[in-house]
Design a protein around this motif. Structure first.
Motif, mmCIF file in Angstrom:
data_model
loop_
_atom_site.group_PDB
_atom_site.id
_atom_site.type_symbol
_atom_site.label_atom_id
_atom_site.label_comp_id
_atom_site.label_asym_id
_atom_site.label_seq_id
_atom_site.Cartn_x
_atom_site.Cartn_y
_atom_site.Cartn_z
ATOM 1 N N LEU A 1 0.831 -1.204 0.000
ATOM 2 C CA LEU A 1 0.000 0.000 0.000
ATOM 3 C C LEU A 1 0.870 1.260 0.000
ATOM 4 C CD1 LEU A 1 -2.762 1.317 0.161
ATOM 5 C CD2 LEU A 1 -2.741 0.931 2.636
ATOM 6 N N LEU A 2 1.923 1.268 0.796
ATOM 7 C CA LEU A 2 2.846 2.402 0.831
ATOM 8 C C LEU A 2 3.501 2.597 -0.536
ATOM 9 C CD1 LEU A 2 4.509 4.615 2.200
ATOM 10 C CD2 LEU A 2 6.079 2.817 3.007
ATOM 11 N N LYS A 3 3.927 1.526 -1.152
ATOM 12 C CA LYS A 3 4.561 1.633 -2.466
ATOM 13 C C LYS A 3 3.594 2.195 -3.501
ATOM 14 C CE LYS A 3 7.835 -2.180 -1.732
ATOM 15 N NZ LYS A 3 8.248 -3.536 -2.180
ATOM 16 N N LEU A 4 2.329 1.800 -3.401
ATOM 17 C CA LEU A 4 1.320 2.313 -4.325
ATOM 18 C C LEU A 4 1.175 3.827 -4.181
ATOM 19 C CD1 LEU A 4 -1.002 1.718 -6.361
ATOM 20 C CD2 LEU A 4 -2.505 1.466 -4.379
ATOM 21 N N ILE A 5 1.158 4.306 -2.951
ATOM 22 C CA ILE A 5 1.030 5.748 -2.710
ATOM 23 C C ILE A 5 2.261 6.490 -3.225
ATOM 24 C CG2 ILE A 5 0.825 7.500 -0.909
ATOM 25 C CD1 ILE A 5 -0.717 5.404 0.749
ATOM 26 N N LEU A 6 3.438 5.937 -2.957
ATOM 27 C CA LEU A 6 4.669 6.582 -3.420
ATOM 28 C C LEU A 6 4.702 6.668 -4.943
ATOM 29 C CD1 LEU A 6 7.280 4.931 -0.990
ATOM 30 C CD2 LEU A 6 6.333 7.248 -0.866
ATOM 31 N N SER B 1 -4.178 12.902 -3.834
ATOM 32 C CA SER B 1 -4.522 12.153 -5.047
ATOM 33 C C SER B 1 -5.369 10.920 -4.726
ATOM 34 C CB SER B 1 -3.242 11.731 -5.778
ATOM 35 O OG SER B 1 -2.472 12.857 -6.149
ATOM 36 N N ALA B 2 -6.112 10.969 -3.610
ATOM 37 C CA ALA B 2 -6.903 9.811 -3.193
ATOM 38 C C ALA B 2 -7.916 9.406 -4.251
ATOM 39 C CB ALA B 2 -7.601 10.109 -1.872
ATOM 40 N N ARG B 3 -8.560 10.385 -4.889
ATOM 41 C CA ARG B 3 -9.562 10.057 -5.908
ATOM 42 C C ARG B 3 -8.924 9.380 -7.112
ATOM 43 N NH1 ARG B 3 -14.548 11.986 -5.000
ATOM 44 N NH2 ARG B 3 -14.791 13.609 -3.400
ATOM 45 N N ALA B 4 -7.751 9.855 -7.494
ATOM 46 C CA ALA B 4 -7.051 9.240 -8.630
ATOM 47 C C ALA B 4 -6.655 7.807 -8.307
ATOM 48 C CB ALA B 4 -5.830 10.075 -8.996
ATOM 49 N N ILE B 5 -6.190 7.573 -7.091
ATOM 50 C CA ILE B 5 -5.827 6.213 -6.679
ATOM 51 C C ILE B 5 -7.058 5.315 -6.681
ATOM 52 C CG2 ILE B 5 -4.958 4.813 -4.770
ATOM 53 C CD1 ILE B 5 -3.162 7.149 -3.992
ATOM 54 N N VAL C 1 -10.468 -1.026 -5.436
ATOM 55 C CA VAL C 1 -10.585 -1.588 -4.081
ATOM 56 C C VAL C 1 -10.386 -0.516 -3.023
ATOM 57 C CG1 VAL C 1 -9.896 -3.908 -4.757
ATOM 58 C CG2 VAL C 1 -8.145 -2.242 -4.116
ATOM 59 N N TYR C 2 -9.871 0.636 -3.415
ATOM 60 C CA TYR C 2 -9.669 1.746 -2.486
ATOM 61 C C TYR C 2 -10.725 2.810 -2.710
ATOM 62 C CZ TYR C 2 -5.095 -0.400 -1.795
ATOM 63 O OH TYR C 2 -4.089 -1.288 -1.516
ATOM 64 N N GLU C 3 -10.949 3.607 -1.677
ATOM 65 C CA GLU C 3 -11.904 4.708 -1.750
ATOM 66 C C GLU C 3 -11.237 5.987 -1.250
ATOM 67 O OE1 GLU C 3 -15.429 3.873 0.399
ATOM 68 O OE2 GLU C 3 -15.802 1.940 -0.563
ATOM 69 N N ALA C 4 -11.630 7.111 -1.828
ATOM 70 C CA ALA C 4 -11.178 8.404 -1.305
ATOM 71 C C ALA C 4 -11.913 8.660 0.000
ATOM 72 C CB ALA C 4 -11.463 9.512 -2.317
ATOM 73 N N SER C 5 -11.179 9.066 1.016
ATOM 74 C CA SER C 5 -11.774 9.244 2.334
ATOM 75 C C SER C 5 -11.113 10.427 3.041
ATOM 76 C CB SER C 5 -11.622 7.962 3.153
ATOM 77 O OG SER C 5 -12.306 8.053 4.371
ATOM 78 N N GLU C 6 -11.576 10.708 4.252
ATOM 79 C CA GLU C 6 -11.012 11.786 5.055
ATOM 80 C C GLU C 6 -10.852 11.327 6.491
ATOM 81 O OE1 GLU C 6 -14.033 12.372 3.429
ATOM 82 O OE2 GLU C 6 -13.067 13.153 1.607
ATOM 83 N N ILE C 7 -9.826 11.887 7.141
ATOM 84 C CA ILE C 7 -9.626 11.667 8.573
ATOM 85 C C ILE C 7 -10.121 12.918 9.279
ATOM 86 C CG2 ILE C 7 -7.957 11.231 10.404
ATOM 87 C CD1 ILE C 7 -6.159 9.916 8.305
ATOM 88 N N PRO C 8 -11.140 12.817 10.125
ATOM 89 C CA PRO C 8 -11.680 14.022 10.773
ATOM 90 C C PRO C 8 -10.649 14.684 11.675
ATOM 91 C CG PRO C 8 -13.165 12.136 11.000
ATOM 92 C CD PRO C 8 -11.871 11.608 10.494
ATOM 93 N N ALA C 9 -10.783 15.976 11.855
ATOM 94 C CA ALA C 9 -9.910 16.709 12.768
ATOM 95 C C ALA C 9 -10.095 16.181 14.187
ATOM 96 C CB ALA C 9 -10.219 18.204 12.709
ATOM 97 N N GLY C 10 -8.965 15.989 14.887
ATOM 98 C CA GLY C 10 -9.014 15.509 16.264
ATOM 99 C C GLY C 10 -9.343 14.040 16.399
ATOM 100 N N GLN D 1 -9.724 5.655 -8.439
ATOM 101 C CA GLN D 1 -10.178 5.425 -9.803
ATOM 102 C C GLN D 1 -9.343 4.357 -10.495
ATOM 103 O OE1 GLN D 1 -10.330 8.972 -12.162
ATOM 104 N NE2 GLN D 1 -11.214 7.937 -13.945
ATOM 105 N N ASN D 2 -8.043 4.370 -10.229
ATOM 106 C CA ASN D 2 -7.155 3.382 -10.848
ATOM 107 C C ASN D 2 -7.193 2.034 -10.141
ATOM 108 O OD1 ASN D 2 -6.292 5.294 -12.740
ATOM 109 N ND2 ASN D 2 -4.661 6.052 -11.383
ATOM 110 N N HIS D 3 -7.550 2.077 -8.869
ATOM 111 C CA HIS D 3 -7.590 0.850 -8.056
ATOM 112 C C HIS D 3 -8.921 0.845 -7.290
ATOM 113 C CE1 HIS D 3 -3.275 0.259 -8.828
ATOM 114 N NE2 HIS D 3 -3.167 1.574 -8.637
#
Length: 449
Positions: free
Chosen positions: A147-152, A216-220, A226-235, A222-224
């Motif tokens: 997963l890390l390699k995919l992001i890089l 680039s979460a949406r691009a990832i 199995v993943y979804e664009a998401s957000e980590i809430p503040a705090g 779209q290409n993969h």
């Protein structure tokens, strides 16, 4: 009557047996791992919750080395259910039953400490700056490294130019305090204690770690798929200072409860119903149970849903009689046809016996006329003996069901007439002189009387 009663009892027994086998508890093997993980705790909790409720479905956990091993157990038919990661290779025979939880990816850089009372500026603020750095991955699973390699790669960073070090979950906090890496990656639920402890260990001298947004979460996704664009809430990760201070973009993936493709639809539907019924009662004492969600029932879903789970979600779950009504109807039709065929065959087998009895009845009628003309008591006695044999044969045919009660009544009338004819003729012969009886017999023998 007895045959009909026996058929009804057999039908009732067959329906009762079908109901028993359909409604008896079914034990499903569920593969989950690794040991002491949150997934194992969830499955153990569900296993215990299913027992006292007299549930139709029971669970038998099969502990594995991880999600990949669990998927392999399902593929080989060693398990009926499994907990798998959505971003790993999904077995071809796996169909979704529920989403156990959604995991978010967290990338952060520990604080560098204070210099003369001032917070030092972080050296890494963007993912592209990770080139040539040492990155620590929380957890031993190879999936997190991939997963890390995919992001890089999405950001143009060559994974070969990055040093990746993995730390077991229970050693991650200590490794971070000892500054074993420049940045860290963790994947888990937003409220994961493992991730929260690792981020807390990254905080030094009151500083706040730097969270690296995956813009680039949406691009990832779209290409993969199995993943979804998401957000980590503040705090989301607590602390006196909000961690993170603002919402961070990232990607997420799911852990699924999947079923073997060949598992009966009714069984999976019942399991899904029990799962979500138990979830409501467990979420107070076991918060992770509240994260269980229904699967995606769209036809173009990345992970196809099991028909049984889809039936529950869409409100199309079949009742017992809806599932087995056709079998019961065809069974009744089959029993009716078999009864008719049996009756015809039994009648066919008794055809000769009925014909023989009819012949004997005609013989009895002929004997009535013969008795009225007889000139010998010996002949009358012989006919009486023959009539007794005919009576015996007729009663046996009646007991076997060859003749009906109406035929027996007609035979009784003929038999009474025969007895009356014999009695009347004997009375006449007793009053006739012997010489006249001999002459009558001679004339009859000569055919002149």
């Amino acid at each position: 009557m007895f045959v009909t009663l026996a058929g009804l009892l057999a039908l009732v027994g067959a329906v009762a047996a079908a109901y028993y086998f359909a409604m008896r508890p079914v034990t499903l093997r569920i593969a989950v791992g690794p040991a002491n993980s949150e997934d194992v705790k969830v499955v153990q909790t569900l296993t215990q919750a299913f027992v006292p409720a007299r549930s139709q479905i029971r669970l038998r956990p099969m502990q594995t080395d991880g999600a990949k091993a669990s998927a392999q157990a399902l593929a080989e038919g060693k398990a009926d259910l499994a907990i798998i990661r959505g971003d790993l290779d999904v077995p071809k025979n796996a169909q979704a039953v529920a989403t156990l939880r959604k995991n978010v990816v967290v990338l952060w850089v520990p604080t560098a400490g204070n210099v003369k009372g001032k917070k030092a500026a972080p050296k890494i603020t963007k993912i592209v700056q990770l080139a040539g750095r040492r990155i620590g991955v929380v957890g031993r699973t190879e999936a997190n490294v991939n997963l890390l390699k995919l992001i890089l790669q999405q950001y143009g960073v060559d994974p070969a130019k990055v040093e990746i070090v993995q730390f077991p979950a229970h050693e991650a906090a200590e490794a971070i305090r000892n500054q074993k890496a420049d940045a860290y990656l963790a994947a888990g639920p937003v409220n994961s204690k493992i991730t929260a402890d690792a981020i807390a260990a990254s905080t030094r001298d009151g500083g706040v770690p730097t969270f690296l947004a995956i813009d680039s979460a949406r691009a990832i996704a779209q290409n993969h798929p199995v993943y979804e664009a998401s957000e980590i809430p503040a705090g989301a990760f607590g602390g006196s200072s909000a961690r993170p201070e603002e919402e961070i973009k990232t990607i997420s993936f799911s852990h699924h409860i999947v079923a073997r493709k060949g598992l009966p639809e009714a069984t999976v539907a019942t399991f899904t119903r029990q799962l979500f019924a138990v979830r409501q009662t467990l979420k107070t004492d076991f918060p992770l149970a509240a994260q269980i969600e229904t699967p995606d029932t769209d036809k173009d879903a990345v992970l196809p849903v099991h028909p049984g789970a889809a039936a529950y979600v869409d409100g199309e779950e079949k009742t017992f009689f809806e599932r087995y009504g056709d079998f019961i109807w065809w069974g009744l039709m089959g029993l009716s046809a078999m009864g008719s065929a049996g009756a015809w065959f039994a009648g066919y087998l008794k055809k000769d016996e009925r014909h023989n009895n009819s012949t004997l009845r005609e013989r009895l009628l002929d004997m009535i006329a013969t008795a009225r003309r007889s000139d010998s008591t010996e002949e009358l006695d012989q006919m009486q003996t023959e009539a007794d044999d005919i009576l015996r044969d007729t009663l046996r045919c009646f007991e076997h069901g060859t003749i009906e009660e109406g035929s027996l009544t007609a035979f009784n009338i003929a038999l009474d007439q025969f007895h009356n004819a014999v009695a009347d003729r004997k009375a006449v012969l007793m009053n006739m002189p012997q010489s006249l009886q001999r002459a009558s017999a001679q004339f009859r023998a000569a055919g002149t009387l």
